[in-house]
Enzyme design. Structure first.
Site, mmCIF file in Angstrom:
data_model
loop_
_atom_site.group_PDB
_atom_site.id
_atom_site.type_symbol
_atom_site.label_atom_id
_atom_site.label_comp_id
_atom_site.label_asym_id
_atom_site.label_seq_id
_atom_site.Cartn_x
_atom_site.Cartn_y
_atom_site.Cartn_z
ATOM 1 N NE ARG A 103 -1.901 -1.748 3.538
ATOM 2 C CZ ARG A 103 -2.278 -1.963 4.791
ATOM 3 N NH1 ARG A 103 -3.462 -1.574 5.199
ATOM 4 N NH2 ARG A 103 -1.472 -2.552 5.653
ATOM 5 C CE LYS B 143 1.169 -2.986 9.073
ATOM 6 N NZ LYS B 143 -0.132 -3.333 9.730
ATOM 7 C CE1 TYR C 236 -4.986 1.865 10.520
ATOM 8 C CE2 TYR C 236 -3.903 1.580 8.400
ATOM 9 C CZ TYR C 236 -5.055 1.735 9.150
ATOM 10 O OH TYR C 236 -6.274 1.771 8.526
ATOM 11 C CG HIS D 34 -1.570 -1.594 15.168
ATOM 12 N ND1 HIS D 34 -2.900 -1.652 15.520
ATOM 13 C CD2 HIS D 34 -1.546 -1.406 13.827
ATOM 14 C CE1 HIS D 34 -3.648 -1.515 14.442
ATOM 15 N NE2 HIS D 34 -2.853 -1.348 13.400
ATOM 16 C CD GLU E 167 -3.041 2.243 15.694
ATOM 17 O OE1 GLU E 167 -2.868 2.716 14.552
ATOM 18 O OE2 GLU E 167 -2.118 2.130 16.518
ATOM 19 C CG LEU F 259 -10.005 -2.626 18.849
ATOM 20 C CD1 LEU F 259 -8.510 -2.913 18.897
ATOM 21 C CD2 LEU F 259 -10.298 -1.633 17.734
ATOM 22 C CG ASP G 220 -3.915 -5.259 14.046
ATOM 23 O OD1 ASP G 220 -4.648 -5.895 14.827
ATOM 24 O OD2 ASP G 220 -4.360 -4.382 13.286
HETATM 25 N N1 LIG Z 1 -4.665 -8.222 10.610
HETATM 26 C C1 LIG Z 1 -5.024 -7.191 9.872
HETATM 27 O O1 LIG Z 1 -4.551 -7.031 8.758
HETATM 28 C C2 LIG Z 1 -6.046 -6.224 10.378
HETATM 29 C C3 LIG Z 1 -6.671 -5.316 9.515
HETATM 30 C C4 LIG Z 1 -7.661 -4.474 10.024
HETATM 31 C C5 LIG Z 1 -7.995 -4.529 11.378
HETATM 32 N N2 LIG Z 1 -7.322 -5.403 12.186
HETATM 33 C C6 LIG Z 1 -7.638 -5.543 13.612
HETATM 34 O O2 LIG Z 1 -8.858 -6.221 13.812
HETATM 35 C C7 LIG Z 1 -9.318 -5.953 15.132
HETATM 36 C C8 LIG Z 1 -10.803 -5.593 15.098
HETATM 37 O O3 LIG Z 1 -10.964 -4.333 14.464
HETATM 38 P P1 LIG Z 1 -12.410 -3.664 14.248
HETATM 39 O O4 LIG Z 1 -12.204 -2.483 13.375
HETATM 40 O O5 LIG Z 1 -13.405 -4.671 13.864
HETATM 41 O O6 LIG Z 1 -12.720 -3.152 15.716
HETATM 42 P P2 LIG Z 1 -14.179 -2.703 16.255
HETATM 43 O O7 LIG Z 1 -13.921 -1.766 17.403
HETATM 44 O O8 LIG Z 1 -15.044 -2.246 15.140
HETATM 45 O O9 LIG Z 1 -14.790 -4.052 16.795
HETATM 46 C C9 LIG Z 1 -14.267 -4.741 17.886
HETATM 47 C C10 LIG Z 1 -15.405 -5.447 18.572
HETATM 48 O O10 LIG Z 1 -14.838 -6.294 19.580
HETATM 49 C C11 LIG Z 1 -15.788 -6.328 20.629
HETATM 50 N N3 LIG Z 1 -15.162 -6.895 21.819
HETATM 51 C C12 LIG Z 1 -14.322 -6.311 22.715
HETATM 52 N N4 LIG Z 1 -14.008 -7.205 23.688
HETATM 53 C C13 LIG Z 1 -14.664 -8.362 23.384
HETATM 54 C C14 LIG Z 1 -14.761 -9.635 23.996
HETATM 55 N N5 LIG Z 1 -14.092 -9.920 25.129
HETATM 56 N N6 LIG Z 1 -15.530 -10.590 23.392
HETATM 57 C C15 LIG Z 1 -16.185 -10.331 22.241
HETATM 58 N N7 LIG Z 1 -16.159 -9.126 21.623
HETATM 59 C C16 LIG Z 1 -15.396 -8.169 22.190
HETATM 60 C C17 LIG Z 1 -16.236 -4.888 20.748
HETATM 61 O O11 LIG Z 1 -17.454 -4.777 21.485
HETATM 62 C C18 LIG Z 1 -16.384 -4.498 19.287
HETATM 63 O O12 LIG Z 1 -17.700 -4.713 18.798
HETATM 64 C C19 LIG Z 1 -8.401 -4.817 15.633
HETATM 65 O O13 LIG Z 1 -7.379 -5.346 16.454
HETATM 66 C C20 LIG Z 1 -7.819 -4.264 14.379
HETATM 67 O O14 LIG Z 1 -6.578 -3.593 14.599
HETATM 68 C C21 LIG Z 1 -6.364 -6.234 11.706
#
Ligand SMILES: NC(=O)c1ccc[n+]([C@@H]2O[C@H](COP(=O)([O-])OP(=O)(O)OC[C@H]3O[C@@H](n4cnc5c(N)ncnc54)[C@H](O)[C@@H]3O)[C@@H](O)[C@H]2O)c1
Length: 376
Positions: free
Chosen positions: A15, A75, A94, A96, A118, A240, A270
Site C-alpha cells: 500500500r 504501516k 498505523y 499499534h 487506529e 478490539l 496486530d
Molecule cells: N490483521 C489485519 O490485517 C487487520 C486489519 C484491520 C484490522 N485489524 C484488527 O482487527 C481488530 C478488530 O478491528 P475492528 O475495526 O473490527 O474493531 P471494532 O472496534 O469495530 O470491533 C471490535 C469489537 O470487539 C468487541 N469486543 C471487545 N471485547 C470483546 C470480547 N471480550 N468478546 C467479544 N467481543 C469483544 C467490541 O465490542 C467491538 O464490537 C483490531 O485489532 C484491528 O486492529 C487487523
C-alpha cells in the site's frame, strides 16, 4: 507544509500513504508533497502519475524523512524509519503500539509526534481510520479461511457453504465490530452457518437487525466462547479494546477440544491477537498448525489487495491529514477525535490505553501539545 510519502518497507506491504488523488488535494490546499520514487509501484502507479498530481519525486526515503515536516505512511515505522524521525516531525500512520514496546521506545527516543490512525475516533464512538482496513480484512478473512479449509492445506476439507443436502461450515466470529461484520457478511454470502459473539449488547442487537436472522448472535463470555469455538470449523478473531492489547479469548488448552483441521483467522493479531497461540505471520508464509488447528495470523492482511486498500484508506485519512498539514499540532487541539490519535509526543505517551498496556507514564495530550506549541 512539506508532506512526505516514503515507499513502504515492511515485508509484503504494497500500500501507499497517499494516492495521486490525495496528493492533488494536499497540493491544492497549498502544501508541498515529496514522494519517494517507486512509492506507488504496489498500486500500479508510476512516478509520472504523482508528478501530474503535483508531487515532487525524491530519490530515497532518507530525503523524504529529512525534508518533510509530516510523514504520511501506512504501516508502523520499521527500525530504520523511526531512526530517521526527530523532534518536530509529525508521523501519521498505523502504529499499534500496545503490543510493540520496541517500536514505542524507538518513537519515544526520536522525540517525534506520532499520530496513530487506529486510535483516531469519530462522533459515534467509531474508529474511522481503522474502519476501511477492517472492512477489507474482515472480507479477506473468509477468503483466507476458505483457502485453509482445503484438505491439501491441512484443513478439514470442507466447502464453506456446503452444497444442498450437506452441512455448511460453522463460522464463529469473536467480536462483531467492523471486521466481524464484514467477515459475517462474506460468510453468510457463501452460505456458511454464522455466529457472532460480542461483549456489547447494543452491537448484538444491531447485528440481529442488520442480518435479519441470518446470523446467530451470542453474548461473549467464558461459557459461550467455549461452546462456540469447540464446535466451529472456522473461528475469526475480531475483538478490539481500543489502544489495548487484545484479550486472549481462546487459550492454548482450548485447542485440544477443537475440531482437527479447523481454521482460526486471528485478524486481531496486530493488537497481539485474541488466541493465546497466535503469532504474527506474513503473506509469504501465512499459516501454521498447533494441535491440528490451522492458524492464519497475517498482521497486514489488507496489504495483499493494495489497490483497494490504498484508496479506501486515503478516503478516510484525507480530512485529518489535510487538517494536520494546514494547522500543524493546532489541529490536534481543535479536534478531540484527531487528538485521540495522538500516541507519542516528544518522548511522552499521550494515549491512556497505550500507556496502561505498556506500563509507561501517561501525559495528558492537551497539556503535551500546549507545551510543545509554547516551545515553538
Ligand atoms: N490483521 C489485519 O490485517 C487487520 C486489519 C484491520 C484490522 N485489524 C484488527 O482487527 C481488530 C478488530 O478491528 P475492528 O475495526 O473490527 O474493531 P471494532 O472496534 O469495530 O470491533 C471490535 C469489537 O470487539 C468487541 N469486543 C471487545 N471485547 C470483546 C470480547 N471480550 N468478546 C467479544 N467481543 C469483544 C467490541 O465490542 C467491538 O464490537 C483490531 O485489532 C484491528 O486492529 C487487523
Amino acid at each position: 507544509m512539506q508532506v512526505g510519502v516514503p515507499k513502504e518497507i515492511k515485508s509484503q506491504e504494497y500500500r501507499v500513504g497517499l494516492t495521486p488523488g490525495a496528493v492533488r488535494e494536499y497540493v491544492h490546499a497549498g502544501n508541498t508533497v515529496l514522494v519517494e520514487t517507486g512509492a506507488g509501484d504496489g498500486i500500479n502507479t508510476d512516478d509520472d502519475a504523482y508528478r501530474k498530481a503535483g508531487a515532487e519525486i525524491v530519490k530515497d526515503a532518507a530525503e523524504v524523512f529529512s525534508r518533510a515536516q509530516m510523514i504520511v505512511k501506512v504501516k508502523e515505522p520499521q527500525k530504520e524509519e523511526w531512526e530517521r524521525l526527530s523532534p518536530g516531525k509529525i508521523l501519521f500512520t498505523y502504529l499499534h503500539l500496545a503490543p510493540d514496546p520496541r517500536q514505542t521506545r524507538g518513537l519515544i527516543e526520536s522525540g517525534c509526534t506520532a499520530i496513530a490512525y487506529e486510535t483516531v475516533t469519530d462522533a459515534r464512538g467509531g474508529l474511522p481510520l481503522l474502519a476501511p482496513m477492517s472492512e477489507v480484512a474482515g472480507r479477506l478473512a473468509i477468503e483466507a479461511a476458505g483457502q485453509s479449509l482445503k484438505r491439501f492445506n491441512g484443513g478439514r476439507g470442507l466447502l464453506m457453504g456446503g452444497v444442498p443436502g450437506v452441512q455448511a461450515a460453522r463460522v464463529v466470529v469473536l467480536g462483531g465490530g467492523v471486521v466481524g461484520t464484514h467477515a459475517a457478511r462474506m460468510a453468510v454470502g457463501l452460505g456458511a452457518e454464522v455466529t457472532v459473539l460480542d461483549r456489547s449488547l447494543p452491537r448484538l442487537r444491531e447485528l440481529d437487525e442488520l442480518f435479519e436472522g441470518r446470523v446467530r448472535t451470542r453474548f461473549s463470555a467464558l461459557q459461550s466462547i467455549e461452546e462456540e469455538v469447540f464446535s466451529a470449523d472456522v473461528v475469526i478473531g475480531a475483538v478490539l479494546v481500543p489502544g489495548a492489547s487484545a484479550p486472549k479469548l481462546v487459550t492454548r488448552g482450548m485447542l485440544k477440544h477443537m475440531k482437527r483441521g479447523a481454521v482460526v483467522v486471528d485478524v486481531a493479531i496486530d493488537q497481539g491477537g485474541c488466541f493465546e497461540t497466535s503469532r504474527p505471520t506474513t503473506h509469504a508464509d501465512p499459516v501454521y498448525a498447533i494441535d491440528g488447528v490451522i492458524h492464519y495470523c497475517v498482521a497486514n492482511m489488507p496489504g495483499s489487495v493494495p489497490l483497494t486498500s490504498s484508496h479506501a484508506l486515503n478516503n478516510a485519512t484525507l480530512p485529518f491529514g489535510l487538517a494536520l498539514a494546514s494547522k500543524g499540532l493546532r489541529a490536534v487541539l481543535d479536534d478531540p477525535h484527531l487528538r485521540n490519535g495522538l500516541n507519542v509526543l516528544r518522548g511522552q505517551i499521550t494515549h491512556p490505553a497505550v500507556a496502561a498496556s505498556l506500563g509507561l507514564p501517561f501525559k495528558d495530550p492537551v497539556a503535551a501539545v500546549e507545551e510543545e506549541l509554547r516551545k515553538g
